[in-house]
Write a protein that holds these residues in place. Structure first.
Motif, short mmCIF file in Angstrom:
data_model
loop_
_atom_site.label_atom_id
_atom_site.label_comp_id
_atom_site.label_asym_id
_atom_site.label_seq_id
_atom_site.Cartn_x
_atom_site.Cartn_y
_atom_site.Cartn_z
N HIS A 32 37.64 41.15 46.78
CA HIS A 32 37.22 40.73 48.12
C HIS A 32 36.17 39.62 48.01
O HIS A 32 36.20 38.64 48.76
CB HIS A 32 36.64 41.94 48.87
CG HIS A 32 36.14 41.60 50.24
ND1 HIS A 32 36.96 41.13 51.24
CD2 HIS A 32 34.90 41.66 50.77
CE1 HIS A 32 36.25 40.92 52.33
NE2 HIS A 32 34.98 41.22 52.07
N VAL A 33 35.24 39.77 47.04
CA VAL A 33 34.21 38.74 46.83
C VAL A 33 34.88 37.41 46.50
O VAL A 33 34.56 36.36 47.07
CB VAL A 33 33.24 39.15 45.70
CG1 VAL A 33 32.22 38.04 45.45
CG2 VAL A 33 32.54 40.46 46.03
N ILE A 34 35.83 37.48 45.58
CA ILE A 34 36.50 36.25 45.15
C ILE A 34 37.28 35.64 46.32
O ILE A 34 37.25 34.42 46.54
CB ILE A 34 37.42 36.56 43.93
CG1 ILE A 34 36.53 36.84 42.72
CG2 ILE A 34 38.38 35.40 43.65
CD1 ILE A 34 37.24 37.47 41.55
N GLY A 35 37.90 36.50 47.10
CA GLY A 35 38.63 36.01 48.29
C GLY A 35 37.68 35.26 49.22
O GLY A 35 38.02 34.18 49.73
N GLY A 36 36.49 35.82 49.42
CA GLY A 36 35.50 35.18 50.30
C GLY A 36 35.04 33.85 49.73
O GLY A 36 34.97 32.83 50.45
N LEU A 37 34.75 33.83 48.44
CA LEU A 37 34.27 32.59 47.81
C LEU A 37 35.35 31.50 47.87
O LEU A 37 35.05 30.34 48.17
CB LEU A 37 33.87 32.86 46.35
CG LEU A 37 32.60 33.67 46.15
CD1 LEU A 37 32.46 34.12 44.70
CD2 LEU A 37 31.37 32.87 46.57
N LYS A 38 36.58 31.91 47.62
CA LYS A 38 37.67 30.93 47.64
C LYS A 38 37.87 30.32 49.03
O LYS A 38 38.36 29.20 49.16
CB LYS A 38 38.98 31.59 47.19
CG LYS A 38 39.13 31.71 45.68
CD LYS A 38 40.48 32.36 45.38
CE LYS A 38 40.82 32.29 43.91
NZ LYS A 38 42.01 33.09 43.59
N ALA A 39 37.49 31.10 50.06
CA ALA A 39 37.70 30.62 51.43
C ALA A 39 36.62 29.63 51.87
O ALA A 39 36.73 29.02 52.93
CB ALA A 39 37.75 31.81 52.38
N MET A 40 35.56 29.48 51.08
CA MET A 40 34.46 28.60 51.49
C MET A 40 34.72 27.15 51.07
O MET A 40 35.45 26.89 50.12
CB MET A 40 33.15 29.09 50.88
CG MET A 40 32.72 30.45 51.41
SD MET A 40 31.11 30.92 50.81
CE MET A 40 31.23 32.71 50.85
N GLU A 41 34.07 26.24 51.76
CA GLU A 41 34.28 24.81 51.46
C GLU A 41 33.20 24.23 50.55
O GLU A 41 33.38 23.20 49.94
CB GLU A 41 34.35 24.02 52.78
CG GLU A 41 35.59 24.40 53.57
CD GLU A 41 35.74 23.62 54.87
OE1 GLU A 41 34.98 22.66 55.09
OE2 GLU A 41 36.63 23.99 55.66
N CYS A 42 32.03 24.88 50.54
CA CYS A 42 31.00 24.40 49.60
C CYS A 42 30.18 25.58 49.09
O CYS A 42 29.36 26.14 49.83
CB CYS A 42 30.10 23.36 50.27
SG CYS A 42 28.88 22.71 49.11
N VAL A 43 30.42 25.94 47.84
CA VAL A 43 29.62 26.99 47.19
C VAL A 43 28.74 26.30 46.16
O VAL A 43 29.25 25.57 45.30
CB VAL A 43 30.53 28.05 46.52
CG1 VAL A 43 29.69 29.05 45.74
CG2 VAL A 43 31.39 28.76 47.56
N VAL A 44 27.44 26.49 46.29
CA VAL A 44 26.48 25.86 45.37
C VAL A 44 25.86 26.95 44.51
O VAL A 44 25.26 27.89 45.04
CB VAL A 44 25.38 25.12 46.15
CG1 VAL A 44 24.37 24.49 45.19
CG2 VAL A 44 25.99 24.07 47.06
N VAL A 45 26.04 26.85 43.21
CA VAL A 45 25.49 27.86 42.30
C VAL A 45 24.38 27.22 41.48
O VAL A 45 24.56 26.15 40.89
CB VAL A 45 26.59 28.41 41.37
CG1 VAL A 45 25.99 29.22 40.23
CG2 VAL A 45 27.55 29.28 42.16
N GLN A 46 23.22 27.86 41.49
CA GLN A 46 22.08 27.40 40.67
C GLN A 46 21.82 28.48 39.64
O GLN A 46 21.42 29.60 39.98
CB GLN A 46 20.88 27.20 41.59
CG GLN A 46 19.65 26.65 40.91
CD GLN A 46 18.58 26.34 41.95
OE1 GLN A 46 18.87 25.97 43.09
NE2 GLN A 46 17.33 26.48 41.57
N ASP A 47 22.08 28.17 38.38
CA ASP A 47 21.99 29.22 37.36
C ASP A 47 21.82 28.59 35.98
O ASP A 47 21.94 27.37 35.84
CB ASP A 47 23.27 30.08 37.38
CG ASP A 47 22.97 31.53 37.04
OD1 ASP A 47 22.44 31.76 35.95
OD2 ASP A 47 23.24 32.40 37.87
N LEU A 48 21.59 29.45 34.99
CA LEU A 48 21.47 28.95 33.62
C LEU A 48 22.85 28.65 33.04
O LEU A 48 23.03 27.70 32.29
CB LEU A 48 20.81 30.01 32.73
CG LEU A 48 19.38 30.41 33.03
CD1 LEU A 48 18.91 31.43 32.01
CD2 LEU A 48 18.47 29.21 33.01
#
Ligand code: SF4
Ligand code: SF4
Ligand code: SF4
Ligand code: FES
Length: 946
Positions: free
Chosen positions: A653-669
């Motif tokens: 479900h999480v992946i489904g939600g992320l895939k449906a977004m147009e801009c996901v910004v990840v700040q990580d190492l």
């Protein structure tokens, strides 16, 4: 900057209140009764030579170097084992003493490799120092006699070496392992000349009981036990005090450096949370910060199937801002949001929620604490009036009954686990409520009085049964309740819990715990003296997590176990800054300090401070953001330091939600699992590269200090500032201390906090304000924060997650000592030597029913999904229960967990999933797909790098 040298007083401090006065070398000194002569001398800067004594362990008196003369007494007693007495007259330097000490040193040195110049401890060796101190110039016995110089090194531990040729058999390591760590892994085997330190039955450290806490290494006065990093890099030359970035204990360390290279992390004795102790993660597992997998350049891509493209910081930030603005223009102001991290500092977290509220113009901010301790916030606020634990860690020294429920301190919170064990060895009683036989139930010199192996998901029924015993057997602390509790709610509660249906006998069929054990344990909790409850995610991560927290609070109030040292309700927080991320306003309905966004006065305060109108409506929680994404109304997400694709429940479900977004910004190492679905990757910086504060499980605010420059060029707080500015909302800070100043100015419980105060006091526990300028170690003294303690009815509602013919077993999850959460850091260190894969613990009877042998691959299937892992057959789990850790992404326990969650907070029900286990040939289809996806990501990344 120089190397911080801590004073070693030789023996532990006496806690006696009565003092005695004596003369040492003509100088008067007054110290607590029970202090050793050695420590009393140190109080007046008179350092008596010593080798076997160190102030982290009790004196042993074996080396005979610390001899003194006492007026009126024959002989030369050891100053480390001789307590002071009133009127005593002591001499520490006489010709006789000098001669004796020289003789002792001659014996040691005659059996020691004289390779000081090339020894890894050259300049940092107490034996070398003492040879100088006693003025040793020759060794009359020569060096040719029988000796240990050719003894073989044990290099099996990845982090430290044991070189017996340098051992002086002072036993400091053995005592540290026993007294400080409580593992009892070391012994002195053999006698006389053949005496040597042994791990277990003379086995290598790596296969022994040793848990690599490093206490023995720290206690060793020679290079016998030595960090490998010192061999490799050399002895450190400057140090910076900072805080561990792993768990909620919040251990203080000296980051000891040579140039800009980190040589070692040495636990800091003045650290109030750890008092000089450490675990394998904070002490040794910091190598991930330099790991080659770290991404140091920003990257963007238009689609998640495109290769990443390295870009400048300017381009990455301006792309992020223009995308968020475009999305808000097209889908509305509420179509974007942010997720803060319990790994990041208070200051960074404060900025992310400020960016969302003031820059994005909505309250769509949430935190990973949602999936762990959000029920703690709700439950303790409802009952006591504040969303935090009630004690400091030192409080356990006054505890008579330790009640651990749904926590595994020796693995999850190891340094506090060691303190717990120490208190238990001193005679405290122990109640453990856990479906699994955790180590604390039985370990060297510790045996729980009660282990109640309840069926997963029945905490509320069990704790309410405790309440039933306390009320029906007349064990309520009437005086406390009369003075401190809301009597209306108390009477309603007593009527409720006294109902026969809540008795241990009536609930036995539900909990699976024999009624007589529940009765006896409840009596012990109510009548055994100071009783303190410690709980973890085994309490919160349930559909009734909040109810259990309130049931626990009810117990503490009914028995008067709250509001003084030694008692209380203590949530053991998972991540280093879970407490802080909640305090800093990370939840969509609360500003910093747990003030609801609908409160006009608070909102007006922030509108004035931040200079923009603010939304009075609570925003979306993480699960709601994902639901809205699937529905097409939520399109942009800024995720700082969090890996929701791996750590949140129902991964599909999480992946489904992320895939449906147009801009996901990840700040990580690292390119984490969430980054697989991201359009912008902003490289974050490690805890070694930043300034700020963390707040641990005791509400203790501690500094983390930059020990090296950010490898990515910017601190995480600066990256958030750049995004805000590009979005058109400027925030103006020059240093994280200025962010803390703003937090303090606008948050009542932080009013007195500043970096200057933290420099002065070392740390403070909130509330820290005018009424408590030095902080508040124990809460609810005299009065609850909400006024009268609020008893809450705790009706047991079974989870909808039920076993049945298809899924007859209950899966519960937990952590192991050497790994940490989803393993992003620890898997990139040598810690993986101890835990290379997650395994499924299964009872022998359940394994036999399914034809599963130890080590076999099995499929673990729930109604949410399936995964495969290898079986570990053990009776630590009861029949009908299986258990696994979730540290490795190729196992993905969260593929199995369902979308059930806590009724009050949406905290996922990770701890109860109905499953079936069946033999399999290897990884499941999902895992094959995952491996393929990972391979693809790595290839895309490699291509981008080329
Ligand atoms: S290993 Fe170190 S601490 Fe242990 S007995 Fe030998 S010299 Fe002492
Ligand atoms: S590292 Fe810790 S557990 Fe291992 S032997 Fe040393 S003190 Fe004991
Ligand atoms: S107990 Fe927690 S805070 Fe302390 S060193 Fe270990 S991981 Fe770090
Ligand atoms: S330091 Fe006192 S006997 Fe060793």
């Amino acid at each position: 900057m120089s190397l911080i040298q801590e004073i070693d007083y030789g023996t532990p401090a006496s806690k006696a209140e009565k003092t005695v006065s004596l003369m040492i070398d003509g100088q008067q000194v007054t110290v607590p009764e029970g202090t050793s002569i050695m420590r009393a001398a140190m109080e007046i800067n008179n350092e008596i030579p010593k080798l076997c004594a160190t102030d982290s362990v009790e004196a042993f008196g074996s080396c005979r170097l610390c001899l003194v003369e006492i007026e009126g007494r024959a002989g030369t007693p050891a100053s480390c084992t001789t307590p002071v007495m009133d009127g005593m007259v002591v001499k520490t330097q006489t010709p006789r003493l000098k001669q004796l000490r020289k003789g002792v040193m001659e014996l040691y040195i005659s059996d020691h490799p004289l390779d000081c110049l090339t020894c890894s401890a050259n300049g940092d060796c107490e034996l070398q120092d003492m040879a100088g101190v006693v003025g040793l110039r020759e060794v009359r016995y020569g060096y040719e006699g029988e000796n240990h110089i050719v003894s073989k090194k044990d290099e099996s531990n990845p982090y430290f070496t044991y070189d017996p040729s340098k051992c002086i058999v002072c036993s400091r390591c053995v005592r540290a392992c026993e007294e400080v760590q409580g593992t009892f892994a070391l012994t002195i085997s053999g006698r006389g000349f053949d005496s040597r330190v042994s791990a277990g039955m003379d086995e290598p450290f790596i296969t022994s009981e040793c848990v690599s806490c490093g206490a023995c290494v720290q206690a060793c006065p020679t290079a016998t036990l030595q960090e490998k990093s010192v061999y490799d890099i050399g002895t450190p030359e400057h140090s910076v005090v900072t805080t561990c970035a792993y768990c909620g204990v919040g251990c203080s360390f000296k980051a000891e450096m040579r140039g800009d290279e980190l040589v070692r992390m040495t636990p800091w004795k003045d650290g109030r949370a750890n008092r000089g102790h450490s675990c394998v993660k904070g002490r040794f597992a910091y190598g991930y910060a330099q790991h080659q997998d770290r991404i140091l350049k920003p990257m963007i891509r238009a689609n998640i199937t495109d290769p990443w493209r390295e870009v400048s910081w300017e381009e990455a930030i301006s792309y992020t801002a223009s995308e968020f603005k475009r999305i808000q223009g097209k889908y509305g102001r509420s179509s974007v949001g942010g997720i803060t991290s319990s790994r990041c500092t208070n200051e960074e977290t404060y900025l992310v929620q400020k960016l969302v509220r003031a820059g994005f113009g909505n309250n769509n901010v949430d935190t990973c604490a949602r999936v762990c301790h959000s029920p703690t916030g709700y439950g303790l606020k409802t009952t006591f009036g504040t969303s935090a634990g009630t004690q400091d860690f030192d409080s356990i020294e006054h505890t008579d009954v330790i009640f651990v429920i749904g926590a595994n301190p020796t693995d999850g919170h190891p340094v506090f686990g060691s303190r717990m064990k120490k208190r238990l060895r001193q005679g405290a009683r122990l109640i453990v409520v856990d479906p699994r036989r955790i180590d604390l139930v039985k370990s060297p010199h510790i045996q729980a009085d009660f282990h109640l192996p309840l069926r997963p998901g029945t905490n509320v029924a069990l704790v309410t049964a405790f309440a039933n015993v306390i009320v029906t057997e007349g064990l309520v602390n009437e005086e406390f309740v009369r003075e401190r509790a809301d009597l209306d709610t108390f009477h309603e509660w007593t009527e409720f819990v006294a109902e026969e249906r809540h008795s241990p006998e009536a609930t036995e069929a539900v909990t699976g715990v024999p009624a007589h054990l529940v009765r006896e344990a409840a009596r012990l909790y109510a009548t055994g003296g100071n009783a303190a409850i410690f709980y973890g995610l085994g309490v919160t991560e349930h559909s009734q997590g909040t109810t259990t927290v309130m049931a626990i609070a009810n117990l503490a109030m009914a028995t008067g176990n709250i509001g003084r040292e030694g008692v209380g309700v203590n949530p053991l927080r998972g991540q280093n800054n879970v407490q802080g991320s909640c305090d800093m306003g990370s939840f969509p309905h609360e500003y910093p300090g747990y003030r609801h966004v609908s409160q006009d006065d608070t909102r007006e305060l922030y509108e004035k401070l931040w200079g923009v109108p603010l939304d009075p409506e609570p925003g979306l929680r993480i699960p709601n953001m994902l639901d809205a994404a699937v529905d097409g109304t939520f399109k942009g997400l800024y995720v700082q330091g969090e890996d929701i694709a791996q750590s949140d429940p129902d991964a599909q479900h999480v992946i489904g939600g992320l895939k449906a977004m147009e801009c996901v910004v990840v700040q990580d190492l690292f390119l984490n699992e969430t980054a697989n679905y991201a359009h912008v990757f902003l490289p974050g910086c490690s805890f070694l590269e930043k300034d700020g504060t963390f707040t641990n499980a005791e509400r203790r605010i501690q500094r983390i200090r930059k020990v090296m420059a950010p490898k990515n060029g910017y601190g995480d707080w600066e990256i958030t500032l750049m995004i805000a500015k590009a979005m058109g909302y400027e925030m103006d800070y020059n240093h994280p201390s200025e962010i803390m100043d703003e937090i303090a100015a606008s948050t009542p419980s932080f009013n007195g906090v500043s970096f200057a105060k933290l420099e002065e006091l070392g740390s403070v526990q909130w509330p820290c304000n005018e009424e408590a300028p030095e902080g508040t170690p124990t809460m609810h003294i005299g009065e609850f924060v909400r006024g009268k303690g609020n008893f809450v009815i705790t009706e047991y509602v079974p989870t909808d997650e039920k076993v049945g013919p298809r899924f007859p077993l209950l899966l519960t999850t937990g952590r192991i000592l050497s790994q940490y959460n989803v393993g992003a850091q620890t898997r990139r260190t040598e810690n993986s030597r101890w835990h290379e894969e997650d395994r499924l613990e299964i009872h022998p009877a359940d394994a036999e029913d399914r034809g599963v042998r130890d080590g076999d691959w099995v499929t673990l299937r729930s109604r949410a999904g399936e995964t495969s892992l290898r079986a570990l057959i053990t009776d630590r789990v009861a029949p009908g229960v299986v258990y696994t850790t979730f540290h490795h992404p190729n196992t993905q326990a969260n593929v199995i967990t369902t979308d059930f969650s806590d009724w009050a907070t949406n905290c996922p029900e990770y701890k109860v999933t109905a499953v079936q286990v069946a033999p399999s040939n290897g990884p499941s289809a999902w895992q094959e797909e995952y491996e393929e996806h990972s391979r693809l990501s790595r290839r895309i990344l490699a291509e981008a790098a080329e």
